[in-house]
Scaffold this motif. Structure first.
Motif, short mmCIF file in Angstrom:
data_model
loop_
_atom_site.label_atom_id
_atom_site.label_comp_id
_atom_site.label_asym_id
_atom_site.label_seq_id
_atom_site.Cartn_x
_atom_site.Cartn_y
_atom_site.Cartn_z
N ILE A 16 -29.34 -1.94 10.84
CA ILE A 16 -29.91 -3.12 10.20
C ILE A 16 -29.75 -4.34 11.10
O ILE A 16 -30.65 -5.16 11.25
CB ILE A 16 -29.25 -3.38 8.83
CG1 ILE A 16 -29.57 -2.22 7.87
CG2 ILE A 16 -29.69 -4.71 8.23
CD1 ILE A 16 -28.69 -2.21 6.63
N ASN A 17 -28.56 -4.46 11.71
CA ASN A 17 -28.30 -5.58 12.62
C ASN A 17 -27.45 -5.08 13.78
O ASN A 17 -26.25 -4.87 13.63
CB ASN A 17 -27.60 -6.72 11.90
CG ASN A 17 -27.47 -7.95 12.78
OD1 ASN A 17 -27.91 -7.97 13.93
ND2 ASN A 17 -26.86 -8.98 12.24
N THR A 18 -28.08 -4.90 14.94
CA THR A 18 -27.37 -4.41 16.12
C THR A 18 -27.35 -5.44 17.26
O THR A 18 -26.92 -5.12 18.36
CB THR A 18 -27.99 -3.09 16.63
OG1 THR A 18 -29.38 -3.32 16.90
CG2 THR A 18 -27.83 -1.97 15.61
N PHE A 19 -27.80 -6.67 16.98
CA PHE A 19 -27.75 -7.76 17.95
C PHE A 19 -28.42 -7.37 19.27
O PHE A 19 -27.97 -7.76 20.33
CB PHE A 19 -26.29 -8.19 18.21
CG PHE A 19 -25.55 -8.61 16.97
CD1 PHE A 19 -25.57 -9.93 16.54
CD2 PHE A 19 -24.86 -7.68 16.20
CE1 PHE A 19 -24.90 -10.32 15.39
CE2 PHE A 19 -24.18 -8.06 15.05
CZ PHE A 19 -24.21 -9.38 14.65
N GLN A 20 -29.51 -6.60 19.20
CA GLN A 20 -30.12 -6.05 20.41
C GLN A 20 -31.31 -6.83 20.95
O GLN A 20 -31.79 -6.53 22.03
CB GLN A 20 -30.53 -4.59 20.18
CG GLN A 20 -29.35 -3.66 19.96
CD GLN A 20 -28.37 -3.65 21.13
OE1 GLN A 20 -28.75 -3.54 22.28
NE2 GLN A 20 -27.09 -3.80 20.83
#
Length: 147
Positions: free
Chosen positions: A43-47
């Protein structure tokens, strides 16, 4: 506390944040638990190129963490500070400031403003001391910083 080093995290799964997870739960904070779950679920992997996750270490010990995301409620010109947490014994020693400075440095290359939401009075005071302005008019944003 000059031996604190901030690095960008490329893979949260490779970082041992057990101590952060345990202490944050004991304090009644859910943000590190959410960070781990959202990362695992993709959902949120800061990629994205304009996003990052930073860790603060003393030696091999992770003592703090903080993320930068594209603000989901804006047009892409605003960044959002996410999931800041510093172990209790390292608070008021500059770890949080180093983490937020790393976020501000990266955000200034991509965004015009940085925002966050907190309901923690100590966190609110911390951000005010870093130059963030309080925002009482927005239920999604409690503090903002023009970049």
């Amino acid at each position: 506390m000059n031996n604190m080093i901030v690095h960008e995290v490329s893979d949260l799964g490779a970082v041992d944040i057990t101590e952060l997870l345990t202490e944050s739960k004991e304090e009644g904070f859910r943000n590190i638990h959410r960070l781990v779950n959202e990362y695992k679920e993709g959902i949120n992997t800061f990629q994205h190129v304009d996003e990052a996750l930073f860790e603060c270490r003393v030696g091999h010990r992770v003592i703090g963490i903080c993320g930068l995301n594209r603000d989901p409620y804006s047009d892409g010109s605003i960044g959002r500070i996410r999931r800041l947490y510093v172990l209790k014994e390292f608070r008021r020693h500059g770890a949080g400031r180093k983490l937020v400075d790393a976020v501000i440095h990266m955000a200034s290359s991509h965004y015009t403003k940085l925002v966050l939401k907190t309901d923690n009075p100590k966190a609110a005071e911390f951000y005010k001391n870093l130059g963030f302005k309080e925002n009482a008019d927005d239920e999604l944003v409690t503090h903002e910083l023009e970049l």
